[in-house]
Design an enzyme around this catalytic site. Structure first.
Site, mmCIF file in Angstrom:
data_model
loop_
_atom_site.group_PDB
_atom_site.id
_atom_site.type_symbol
_atom_site.label_atom_id
_atom_site.label_comp_id
_atom_site.label_asym_id
_atom_site.label_seq_id
_atom_site.Cartn_x
_atom_site.Cartn_y
_atom_site.Cartn_z
ATOM 1 N N ASN A 199 -19.590 -7.648 12.044
ATOM 2 C CA ASN A 199 -20.066 -6.704 13.054
ATOM 3 C C ASN A 199 -21.334 -6.084 12.528
ATOM 4 O O ASN A 199 -21.459 -5.898 11.311
ATOM 5 C CB ASN A 199 -19.048 -5.579 13.257
ATOM 6 C CG ASN A 199 -17.865 -6.005 14.088
ATOM 7 O OD1 ASN A 199 -17.843 -7.096 14.645
ATOM 8 N ND2 ASN A 199 -16.882 -5.148 14.174
ATOM 9 N N LYS A 278 -18.628 -26.058 2.412
ATOM 10 C CA LYS A 278 -19.609 -25.767 3.469
ATOM 11 C C LYS A 278 -19.461 -26.757 4.625
ATOM 12 O O LYS A 278 -19.430 -27.972 4.393
ATOM 13 C CB LYS A 278 -21.017 -25.837 2.861
ATOM 14 C CG LYS A 278 -22.080 -25.372 3.816
ATOM 15 C CD LYS A 278 -23.436 -25.375 3.151
ATOM 16 C CE LYS A 278 -24.510 -25.107 4.187
ATOM 17 N NZ LYS A 278 -25.843 -25.278 3.641
ATOM 18 N N PRO A 293 -5.677 -7.025 11.224
ATOM 19 C CA PRO A 293 -4.862 -5.811 11.375
ATOM 20 C C PRO A 293 -5.740 -4.666 11.865
ATOM 21 O O PRO A 293 -6.919 -4.593 11.509
ATOM 22 C CB PRO A 293 -4.363 -5.542 9.956
ATOM 23 C CG PRO A 293 -5.258 -6.305 9.051
ATOM 24 C CD PRO A 293 -5.778 -7.476 9.836
HETATM 25 O O1 C5P Z 1 -12.944 -1.827 17.175
HETATM 26 P P1 C5P Z 1 -12.506 -0.581 17.893
HETATM 27 O O2 C5P Z 1 -13.479 -0.131 18.923
HETATM 28 O O3 C5P Z 1 -11.088 -0.624 18.344
HETATM 29 O O4 C5P Z 1 -12.591 0.554 16.752
HETATM 30 C C1 C5P Z 1 -12.179 1.850 16.972
HETATM 31 C C2 C5P Z 1 -11.735 2.484 15.688
HETATM 32 O O5 C5P Z 1 -10.701 1.703 15.090
HETATM 33 C C3 C5P Z 1 -12.794 2.649 14.606
HETATM 34 O O6 C5P Z 1 -12.535 3.905 14.021
HETATM 35 C C4 C5P Z 1 -12.518 1.505 13.639
HETATM 36 O O7 C5P Z 1 -12.870 1.878 12.317
HETATM 37 C C5 C5P Z 1 -11.020 1.324 13.767
HETATM 38 N N1 C5P Z 1 -10.564 -0.080 13.577
HETATM 39 C C6 C5P Z 1 -9.723 -0.407 12.541
HETATM 40 N N2 C5P Z 1 -9.273 -1.691 12.391
HETATM 41 C C7 C5P Z 1 -9.638 -2.645 13.270
HETATM 42 C C8 C5P Z 1 -10.502 -2.321 14.332
HETATM 43 C C9 C5P Z 1 -10.962 -1.036 14.454
HETATM 44 O O8 C5P Z 1 -9.402 0.470 11.732
HETATM 45 N N3 C5P Z 1 -9.188 -3.882 13.110
#
Ligand code: C5P
Length: 383
Positions: A199, A278, A293
């Site tokens: 990301n 690769k 998760p």
């Molecule tokens: O990706 P999303 O918009 O759901 O993220 C919202 C919140 O959840 C953020 O605070 C992000 O750090 C957290 N999050 C997480 N684990 C993930 C996806 C997001 O802790 N797999």
């Protein structure tokens, strides 16, 4: 915050330019005062350009030594030479800077910089013990290679370390005794040994939150995906790459935490079967992805969870998406921002949603400032 930055005559004076830049970036008004010797090492013009204010060089213009020290929150002298430290220890007022220090009613910070033998000299030892006893804060020095070519104690501390020592010591310690766990940056999910899914995230907001919590007196553990940022001084730093590594590091450190701030842009999916060699190009490549998760959700749904703060970077419908996320993950506070306004930038604008249904909009500002406001909001919520 108004800070007087005194510069004395040592080769480390060139680092004072970076120090001014950092302090100004953190929102300080910096008034530079240079000794005559300092002007041999760096020009007042440089310091004027960086501070945006005229530089003070003499005590004969006006009663500046009284006026300046009255309005300031701190005087910081960097570099502070052996000679200048001796003056402070003795209470001299023989130039503008030493007069200001003697006439001050605010804390004084000195960042010593000198040759290692000067540092070890019994006279310097005595002077240092004296100024410490008088309540002067001493930042550094460090051990290392010196401008004279010798190696030893006496290098001036780095500008970021000096700035953060001064600013932390001046902030009210509203979070002393509290433990913060913060995630920041992106995660990397391997496709093969040289390719990843990730990301976009610079880590700037997460690092600013960690820094703001530290400045407020909290103990901080920062679990971070790869970024180009310097590690916040004073935090326990846990570097990770993948979402699963981040999850494990969070779970290993969450015990005893009062607050969990999940700023990381965690990749929602990982490659189901990453290749160990690769992948050669040619034709269409299809990757099977499986979900990662949800770290925040897992922490927020623990038996005795810390106070959880989530972040939501959206491209539209900020409020609606943020509130949905808050409910789904079961978090009492969620910070929403628009990705296009925030990604990779030093500034952002955020909305803080609370479990009471309130929404607090913080207008566009430096992430460091927004993080400090957020940390204040968290402190209020947990008090
Ligand atoms: O990706 P999303 O918009 O759901 O993220 C919202 C919140 O959840 C953020 O605070 C992000 O750090 C957290 N999050 C997480 N684990 C993930 C996806 C997001 O802790 N797999």
């Amino acid at each position: 915050m108004k800070i007087i930055l005194g510069i004395t005559g040592g080769i480390a004076a060139y680092k004072a330019a970076e120090l001014v830049r950092l302090l100004v970036k953190k929102g300080c008004e910096v008034e530079v005062v240079m000794t005559d010797a300092a002007t041999r090492f760096i020009t007042p013009l440089t310091m004027q350009a960086l501070s945006g204010r005229p530089v003070r060089l003499t005590q004969w213009d006006d009663m500046a030594h009284i006026d300046l020290s009255r309005g300031a929150e701190a005087i910081l002298v960097a570099p502070a030479t052996a000679d200048f430290i001796a003056k402070i220890a003795q209470g001299h007022a023989s130039d503008l800077l030493s007069s200001l220090c003697l006439a001050r009613n605010c804390p004084l910070f000195l960042a010593p910089a000198m040759n290692r033998q000067m540092w070890d000299n019994p006279a310097s030892r005595r002077n240092l013990a004296q100024i410490r006893e008088d309540g002067v804060h001493v930042v550094g020095p460090l051990e290392g290679v010196q401008a004279c070519g010798e190696t030893g104690m006496g290098r001036m501390a780095e500008p970021d370390e000096i700035a953060s020592a001064v600013l932390s010591s001046l902030s009210p310690k509203i979070l002393s005794g509290k433990k913060f766990l913060v995630t920041a940056g992106p995660t990397l999910e391997a496709i093969d040994p040289v390719r990843v899914i990730t990301n976009l995230s610079s880590g700037k907001m997460g690092y600013a939150v960690a820094q703001a919590a530290l400045a407020s007196g909290a103990q901080v553990v920062l679990v971070s995906g790869p970024t180009c940022l310097p590690r916040p001084i004073g935090a326990k730093f846990v570097p990770v790459a993948s979402a699963r590594e981040m999850r494990d590091a969070v779970m290993a450190n969450v015990g005893g935490s009062d607050v969990f701030v999940s700023v990381a842009a965690v990749a929602d999916y990982r490659v189901a079967n990453p290749s160990s060699s690769k992948i050669k190009k040619g034709g269409t490549l299809t990757l099977a992805l499986e979900p990662n998760p949800d770290i925040l959700q897992e922490v927020a749904n623990m038996k005795n969870p810390p106070f959880c703060v989530g972040f939501a970077a959206e491209t539209g419908n900020l409020e609606e998406n943020a509130l949905l996320k808050m409910k789904r993950k079961n978090v009492p506070m969620l910070v929403g921002n628009l990705a296009q306004d925030a990604l990779g930038r030093d500034e952002s604008e955020i909305v803080i949603f609370g479990s009471g249904g309130g929404a607090k909009r913080l207008p566009r500002a430096a992430k460091t400032k927004l993080a400090a406001q957020l940390v204040e909001e968290i402190a209020r919520a947990i008090s």
